[in-house]
Design a protein around this motif. Structure first.
Motif, PDB file in Angstrom:
ATOM      1  N   MET A  78       0.868  -1.214  -0.030  1.00  0.00           N
ATOM      2  CA  MET A  78       0.085  -0.210   0.136  1.00  0.00           C
ATOM      3  C   MET A  78       1.024   1.221   0.119  1.00  0.00           C
ATOM      4  O   MET A  78       1.853   1.382   0.855  1.00  0.00           O
ATOM      5  CB  MET A  78      -1.134  -0.006   1.055  1.00  0.00           C
ATOM      6  N   TYR A  79       0.857   2.073  -1.023  1.00  0.00           N
ATOM      7  CA  TYR A  79       1.486   3.202  -1.233  1.00  0.00           C
ATOM      8  C   TYR A  79       0.898   4.524  -0.526  1.00  0.00           C
ATOM      9  O   TYR A  79      -0.601   4.464  -0.465  1.00  0.00           O
ATOM     10  CB  TYR A  79       1.915   3.393  -2.537  1.00  0.00           C
ATOM     11  N   TYR A  80       1.658   5.533  -0.292  1.00  0.00           N
ATOM     12  CA  TYR A  80       1.056   6.644   0.568  1.00  0.00           C
ATOM     13  C   TYR A  80       2.121   7.761   0.313  1.00  0.00           C
ATOM     14  O   TYR A  80       3.206   7.521   0.014  1.00  0.00           O
ATOM     15  CB  TYR A  80       0.683   6.455   1.797  1.00  0.00           C
ATOM     16  N   ARG A  81       1.380   8.922   0.368  1.00  0.00           N
ATOM     17  CA  ARG A  81       2.062  10.300   0.189  1.00  0.00           C
ATOM     18  C   ARG A  81       2.274  10.908   1.580  1.00  0.00           C
ATOM     19  O   ARG A  81       1.313  10.794   2.560  1.00  0.00           O
ATOM     20  CB  ARG A  81       1.379  11.143  -0.855  1.00  0.00           C
ATOM     21  N   LYS A  82       3.379  11.659   1.812  1.00  0.00           N
ATOM     22  CA  LYS A  82       3.595  12.628   2.928  1.00  0.00           C
ATOM     23  C   LYS A  82       3.672  13.995   2.414  1.00  0.00           C
ATOM     24  O   LYS A  82       4.621  14.271   1.663  1.00  0.00           O
ATOM     25  CB  LYS A  82       4.727  11.889   3.697  1.00  0.00           C
ATOM     26  N   LEU A  83       2.921  14.674   3.066  1.00  0.00           N
ATOM     27  CA  LEU A  83       3.002  16.287   2.832  1.00  0.00           C
ATOM     28  C   LEU A  83       3.160  16.797   3.823  1.00  0.00           C
ATOM     29  O   LEU A  83       2.790  16.682   5.201  1.00  0.00           O
ATOM     30  CB  LEU A  83       1.559  16.523   1.940  1.00  0.00           C
ATOM     31  N   GLY A  84       3.386  18.306   3.807  1.00  0.00           N
ATOM     32  CA  GLY A  84       3.134  19.321   4.767  1.00  0.00           C
ATOM     33  C   GLY A  84       4.524  19.258   5.645  1.00  0.00           C
ATOM     34  O   GLY A  84       5.542  19.097   5.120  1.00  0.00           O
TER      35      GLY A  84
END
Length: 282
Positions: free
Chosen positions: A56-62
């Protein structure tokens, strides 16, 4: 009654901006403002957790130095790219935005088990655990709503060092009336797939399998009592509907009848976080 509708609707409260953002800003902080300087953001899907079905891929932002975390869970047929928080929210906290299994860059297995709301919540729980999240602000859109309910229940039950501070329920499923898209997918029947199927076939199966569990859960009547239990247990919950859907869904009236205040997002539709309602939503 709204004209042309059989659903009794509450007085409309139109959100034109700063609604749940103000709620977020008013919550007790998990960390100080020592990292007020804007930190680098990452938008590529280079982060992942492994599951028995694949990654499961995910983005990290902020603000990656912040101890405050927000999680956005997208809906059926969508992916992490649809979530674009305002710069103010990016500056304030870290954002974790996964591609649900069967969506975006995440794996697309051909097992029904991979697509239950329980499985998706377990995969996301692994992400926030590996990220050592302590306090979590959750937004669940459409199918992401029931996934968010399961995730909140799991955290409350299993975690001593992690807590959910708030849940935004963005037209998340409540009853059969909310299955306007997923039931159409089920009506097409289950695609015939195998281990070596084409990517398009795997995606079609993912849509069918996700819809199957979502419709069963929505029709069971279990989602509203579970959402109420989270609220009655002390979790702040904001329920949001797009203004364009006023009078369309019986779930809005049902939620209002059970003590939830509906926030109607100006100019918003079902996907108010990315459509014309996005300025008011964020």
């Amino acid at each position: 009654l709204q004209q042309g509708s059989s659903h009794a609707m509450p007085n409309k409260r139109i959100m034109r901006g700063w609604g749940w953002t103000c709620l977020l800003l008013s919550l007790p902080r998990a960390s100080s403002w020592r990292s007020i300087v804007r930190q680098p953001t990452m938008s590529s899907l280079q982060h992942h957790v492994s599951t028995k079905f694949g990654n499961m891929y995910y983005r990290k932002l902020g603000n990656l130095a912040s101890g405050d975390h927000a999680l956005f869970i997208h809906g059926l047929g969508s992916d992490s790219s649809t979530c674009s928080p305002s710069q103010k929210l990016l500056d304030k906290m870290q954002w974790i935005i996964p591609d649900l299994v069967g969506h975006g860059m995440s794996c697309k297995p051909v097992e029904l088990e991979a697509y239950t709301m329980q499985s998706q919540a377990s995969f996301i729980h692994k992400i926030v655990s590996e990220q050592q999240v302590k306090d979590l602000f959750v937004i669940g859109h459409s199918l992401g709503g029931p996934v968010a309910i399961k995730l909140c229940e799991k955290i409350n039950r299993e975690e001593k060092n992690m807590s959910v501070r708030c849940l935004v329920y963005e037209e998340g499923n409540i009853n059969e009336d909310d299955c306007f898209g997923s039931k159409k997918i089920l009506d097409k029947g289950c695609p015939l797939v195998g281990p070596d199927c084409e990517p398009r076939e795997a995606t079609d199966f993912a849509m069918y399998a996700s819809s199957k569990d979502l419709v069963e859960m929505s029709c069971s009547g279990e989602l509203l009592p579970r959402l109420k239990a989270l609220r009655d247990g002390g979790l702040p919950i904001m329920v949001m509907y797009g203004e364009k859907n006023y009078g369309r869904f019986s779930s809005a009236a049902l939620l209002e009848h059970n003590g939830f205040k509906i926030q109607w997002v100006a100019r918003g539709g079902h996907s108010m976080h990315k459509d014309e309602g996005s300025p008011a939503f964020w």
